[in-house]
Write an enzyme that holds these catalytic residues in place. Structure first.
Site, mmCIF file in Angstrom:
data_model
loop_
_atom_site.group_PDB
_atom_site.id
_atom_site.type_symbol
_atom_site.label_atom_id
_atom_site.label_comp_id
_atom_site.label_asym_id
_atom_site.label_seq_id
_atom_site.Cartn_x
_atom_site.Cartn_y
_atom_site.Cartn_z
ATOM 1 N N MET A 1 -58.076 -23.433 36.845
ATOM 2 C CA MET A 1 -59.279 -23.534 37.647
ATOM 3 C C MET A 1 -60.376 -22.708 36.970
ATOM 4 S SD MET A 1 -60.029 -22.591 41.663
ATOM 5 C CE MET A 1 -58.641 -23.532 42.201
ATOM 6 N N PRO A 2 -61.377 -23.352 36.389
ATOM 7 C CA PRO A 2 -62.470 -22.624 35.743
ATOM 8 C C PRO A 2 -63.383 -21.930 36.757
ATOM 9 C CG PRO A 2 -62.300 -24.864 34.875
ATOM 10 C CD PRO A 2 -61.438 -24.787 36.095
ATOM 11 N N TYR A 3 -63.764 -20.707 36.418
ATOM 12 C CA TYR A 3 -64.737 -19.942 37.193
ATOM 13 C C TYR A 3 -65.931 -19.678 36.288
ATOM 14 C CZ TYR A 3 -61.053 -18.957 40.579
ATOM 15 O OH TYR A 3 -60.059 -19.080 41.518
ATOM 16 N N ILE A 39 -63.514 -26.513 40.041
ATOM 17 C CA ILE A 39 -64.459 -25.652 39.326
ATOM 18 C C ILE A 39 -65.259 -24.830 40.331
ATOM 19 C CG2 ILE A 39 -66.452 -25.619 37.773
ATOM 20 C CD1 ILE A 39 -65.290 -28.337 36.664
ATOM 21 N N VAL A 40 -65.290 -23.524 40.093
ATOM 22 C CA VAL A 40 -66.004 -22.599 40.978
ATOM 23 C C VAL A 40 -67.208 -22.045 40.232
ATOM 24 C CG1 VAL A 40 -65.823 -20.456 42.300
ATOM 25 C CG2 VAL A 40 -63.842 -21.983 42.121
#
Length: 61
Positions: A1-3, A39-40
């Protein structure tokens, strides 16, 4: 999960911040293959009083 964290000076409209989050999300999804729902994006706004370049606060200019 990309931040992803975007730090910028305060003063952008809600519409600009919404567009920024949408476009950053799309770019990260396109380049990493991560689904957009994973994506956050954090948007951190800073006051000109809390930001300095060359030893000078932007609020002092």
């Amino acid at each position: 999960m990309p931040y992803v964290t975007v730090k910028m000076l305060e003063g952008r409209t809600e519409e600009q911040k919404k567009a920024l989050a949408e476009k950053v999300t799309a770019a990260v999804s396109e380049t990493t293959g991560a689904p957009e729902e994973n994506i956050v994006v954090f948007i951190e706004e800073m006051s000109k009083n809390h930001y300095a370049v060359g030893g000078k606060r932007l609020s002092d200019k």
